[in-house]
Design an enzyme around this catalytic site. Structure first.
Site, PDB file in Angstrom:
ATOM      1  N   THR A   2       0.836  -1.196   0.000  1.00 31.12           N
ATOM      2  CA  THR A   2       0.000   0.000   0.000  1.00 31.12           C
ATOM      3  C   THR A   2       0.869   1.243   0.000  1.00 31.12           C
ATOM      4  OG1 THR A   2      -1.946   0.954   1.037  1.00 31.12           O
ATOM      5  CG2 THR A   2      -0.169   0.369   2.496  1.00 31.12           C
ATOM      6  N   THR A 163      -0.321  -0.135  -5.265  1.00 28.37           N
ATOM      7  CA  THR A 163      -1.007   1.092  -4.858  1.00 28.37           C
ATOM      8  C   THR A 163      -1.994   1.471  -5.952  1.00 28.37           C
ATOM      9  OG1 THR A 163       0.943   1.843  -3.644  1.00 28.37           O
ATOM     10  CG2 THR A 163      -0.664   3.524  -4.240  1.00 28.37           C
TER      11      THR A 163
END
Length: 176
Positions: A2, A163
């Protein structure tokens, strides 16, 4: 993994994160909320790492905040101590970025509590890209903290395969 980015500027602190959850190299969900408000909306926090681990850490951190009447640094240090010494917690794999009106911190499972220079935080797989982008924008533009965080996440999302472009953004205002 992330990307979580936190920017502080002109009486505002922002923590923003993307929404991608992966299992191995497969995207499982694209709209996970990895940033949330804690302690009566006075603290914002974001996580990078295992989702279940992060939710456990959010709960523990909120308890530490309550125990220390919202004192961010004391709560962070106590969480880091527990995280490092408790046999079960030690297995949790995540990083936390937390902020209130006075401080921005990274908390790790190694027992580290770091207050970075310039109150700029970027963690997770896209962290280096987001940090470089945010730093350039902080030093060369007059954009707001929120705008910088959004642009940094966009850039990280263009580069990092873990991401995406679904953003959750939380912001606190304070007297600068």
């Amino acid at each position: 993994m992330t990307t979580i980015v936190s920017v502080r500027r002109n009486g505002h602190v922002v923590i923003a994160g993307d929404g991608q959850a992966t299992l191995g190299n497969t995207v499982m969900k694209g709209n996970v909320k990895k940033v949330r408000r804690l302690y009566n909306d006075k603290v914002i926090a974001g996580f990078a790492g295992g989702t279940a681990d992060a939710f456990t850490l959010f709960e523990l951190f909120e308890r530490k905040l309550e125990m220390h009447q919202g004192h961010l640094i004391k709560a962070a240090v106590e969480l880091a101590k527990d995280w490092r010494t408790d046999r079960m917690l030690r297995k949790l794999e995540a990083l936390l970025a937390v902020a209130d009106e006075t401080a921005s911190l990274i908390i790790t499972g190694n027992g580290d509590v770091v207050q970075p220079e310039n109150d700029l935080i970027a963690i997770g797989s896209g962290g280096p890209y987001a940090q470089a982008a945010a730093r350039a924008l902080l030093e060369n533009t007059e954009l707001s903290a929120r705008e910088i965080a959004e642009k940094a996440l966009d850039i990280a999302g263009d580069i990092c395969i873990y991401t995406n472009h679904f953003h959750t953004i939380e912001e606190l205002s304070y007297k600068a």
